[in-house]
Design a protein around this motif. Structure first.
Motif, mmCIF file in Angstrom:
data_model
loop_
_atom_site.group_PDB
_atom_site.id
_atom_site.type_symbol
_atom_site.label_atom_id
_atom_site.label_comp_id
_atom_site.label_asym_id
_atom_site.label_seq_id
_atom_site.Cartn_x
_atom_site.Cartn_y
_atom_site.Cartn_z
ATOM 1 N N HIS A 80 0.796 -1.228 0.000
ATOM 2 C CA HIS A 80 0.000 0.000 0.000
ATOM 3 C C HIS A 80 0.828 1.277 0.000
ATOM 4 O O HIS A 80 0.284 2.374 0.043
ATOM 5 C CB HIS A 80 -0.964 0.006 1.185
ATOM 6 C CG HIS A 80 -1.926 -1.127 1.151
ATOM 7 N ND1 HIS A 80 -2.859 -1.268 0.147
ATOM 8 C CD2 HIS A 80 -2.077 -2.202 1.957
ATOM 9 C CE1 HIS A 80 -3.552 -2.375 0.354
ATOM 10 N NE2 HIS A 80 -3.093 -2.968 1.446
ATOM 11 N N ILE A 81 2.149 1.131 -0.021
ATOM 12 C CA ILE A 81 3.004 2.312 -0.077
ATOM 13 C C ILE A 81 2.731 3.066 -1.391
ATOM 14 O O ILE A 81 2.683 2.459 -2.458
ATOM 15 C CB ILE A 81 4.504 1.921 -0.009
ATOM 16 C CG1 ILE A 81 4.828 1.262 1.334
ATOM 17 C CG2 ILE A 81 5.396 3.148 -0.238
ATOM 18 C CD1 ILE A 81 6.273 0.740 1.433
ATOM 19 N N SER A 82 2.534 4.374 -1.302
ATOM 20 C CA SER A 82 2.350 5.176 -2.515
ATOM 21 C C SER A 82 3.706 5.357 -3.183
ATOM 22 O O SER A 82 4.700 5.617 -2.514
ATOM 23 C CB SER A 82 1.780 6.549 -2.164
ATOM 24 O OG SER A 82 0.543 6.407 -1.499
ATOM 25 N N ILE A 83 3.743 5.186 -4.499
ATOM 26 C CA ILE A 83 5.020 5.303 -5.206
ATOM 27 C C ILE A 83 4.907 6.293 -6.369
ATOM 28 O O ILE A 83 4.055 6.152 -7.244
ATOM 29 C CB ILE A 83 5.510 3.936 -5.723
ATOM 30 C CG1 ILE A 83 5.700 2.964 -4.544
ATOM 31 C CG2 ILE A 83 6.834 4.095 -6.504
ATOM 32 C CD1 ILE A 83 6.183 1.576 -4.922
ATOM 33 N N ILE A 84 5.780 7.304 -6.325
ATOM 34 C CA ILE A 84 5.882 8.269 -7.417
ATOM 35 C C ILE A 84 7.140 7.935 -8.211
ATOM 36 O O ILE A 84 8.246 8.003 -7.678
ATOM 37 C CB ILE A 84 5.995 9.716 -6.879
ATOM 38 C CG1 ILE A 84 4.762 10.089 -6.056
ATOM 39 C CG2 ILE A 84 6.205 10.695 -8.032
ATOM 40 C CD1 ILE A 84 4.822 11.486 -5.442
ATOM 41 N N ALA A 85 6.970 7.554 -9.466
ATOM 42 C CA ALA A 85 8.118 7.264 -10.326
ATOM 43 C C ALA A 85 8.614 8.560 -10.933
ATOM 44 O O ALA A 85 7.822 9.385 -11.385
ATOM 45 C CB ALA A 85 7.702 6.294 -11.431
ATOM 46 N N VAL A 86 9.936 8.744 -10.931
ATOM 47 C CA VAL A 86 10.513 9.900 -11.618
ATOM 48 C C VAL A 86 11.586 9.396 -12.571
ATOM 49 O O VAL A 86 12.305 8.449 -12.269
ATOM 50 C CB VAL A 86 11.117 10.945 -10.643
ATOM 51 C CG1 VAL A 86 10.042 11.593 -9.809
ATOM 52 C CG2 VAL A 86 12.176 10.334 -9.751
ATOM 53 N N THR A 87 11.655 9.987 -13.746
ATOM 54 C CA THR A 87 12.667 9.542 -14.686
ATOM 55 C C THR A 87 13.156 10.653 -15.599
ATOM 56 O O THR A 87 12.390 11.529 -16.002
ATOM 57 C CB THR A 87 12.171 8.347 -15.532
ATOM 58 O OG1 THR A 87 13.237 7.886 -16.357
ATOM 59 C CG2 THR A 87 11.007 8.721 -16.389
ATOM 60 N N ALA A 88 14.464 10.602 -15.862
ATOM 61 C CA ALA A 88 15.068 11.503 -16.840
ATOM 62 C C ALA A 88 14.901 10.842 -18.204
ATOM 63 O O ALA A 88 14.595 9.657 -18.293
ATOM 64 C CB ALA A 88 16.540 11.707 -16.528
ATOM 65 N N ASN A 89 15.144 11.596 -19.265
ATOM 66 C CA ASN A 89 15.062 11.058 -20.627
ATOM 67 C C ASN A 89 13.771 10.268 -20.837
ATOM 68 O O ASN A 89 13.811 9.143 -21.328
ATOM 69 C CB ASN A 89 16.251 10.148 -20.944
ATOM 70 C CG ASN A 89 17.564 10.758 -20.505
ATOM 71 O OD1 ASN A 89 17.828 11.927 -20.770
ATOM 72 N ND2 ASN A 89 18.382 9.999 -19.817
ATOM 73 N N ALA A 90 12.680 10.854 -20.389
ATOM 74 C CA ALA A 90 11.396 10.163 -20.508
ATOM 75 C C ALA A 90 11.135 9.800 -21.960
ATOM 76 O O ALA A 90 11.327 10.612 -22.862
ATOM 77 C CB ALA A 90 10.285 11.050 -19.979
ATOM 78 N N MET A 91 10.763 8.559 -22.171
ATOM 79 C CA MET A 91 10.471 8.111 -23.523
ATOM 80 C C MET A 91 9.047 7.581 -23.587
ATOM 81 O O MET A 91 8.454 7.231 -22.572
ATOM 82 C CB MET A 91 11.447 7.016 -23.933
ATOM 83 C CG MET A 91 12.872 7.541 -24.060
ATOM 84 S SD MET A 91 13.925 6.490 -25.053
ATOM 85 C CE MET A 91 13.965 4.993 -24.095
#
Ligand code: MN
Length: 134
Positions: A80-91
């Motif tokens: 149930h942990i909320s997870i925010i994904a962050v990424t450089a060079n988004a494709m």
């Protein structure tokens, strides 16, 4: 009303500059912070500390953020942990991959320093009451 106890956030990020930036943004809002600089440590810290939310860099050494997320979602105590994904060079397709791995929100880098704390606060509010610590 719940008392204004801030919930723990884990930042999983291997780039020192991004880490400093994320730390600064979230510390300013008063969140207790945990940090991990590779995927294995992120999983380890998540399991031990059970943060309310994770800011998850996708490109992490040792184990990718997607892999860490997928594993977290398989552990009942952590799912149930909320997870925010962050990424450089988004494709194209990255967001879909992140969602499929179990990330709740996907944010491309560079991080919008005003948007991030708003997204974090909204996600913490949305958590189901039975997932909150007593
Ligand atoms: Mn990275």
């Amino acid at each position: 009303m719940r008392p204004a106890v801030k919930e723990k956030i884990l930042i999983a990020e291997d780039n020192p500059n991004n880490m400093r930036l994320l730390e600064m943004i979230l510390k300013a809002k008063g969140y207790p912070l945990l940090m991990a600089t590779d995927g294995e440590k992120a999983l380890e810290v998540a399991a031990r500390e059970k943060p309310a939310l994770i800011i998850m860099d996708i490109q992490l050494p040792k184990m990718s953020g997607l892999e860490v997320t997928a594993r977290i979602r398989q552990i009942p105590a952590l799912e149930h942990i909320s997870i925010i994904a962050v990424t450089a060079n988004a494709m194209k397709g990255d967001e879909e991959k992140a969602t499929r791995a179990g990330c709740d929100v996907y944010l491309p880098k560079p991080i919008d320093t005003r948007q991030l704390p708003v997204v974090v606060a909204e996600m913490l509010l949305k958590r189901k009451p039975d997932n909150r610590p007593p």
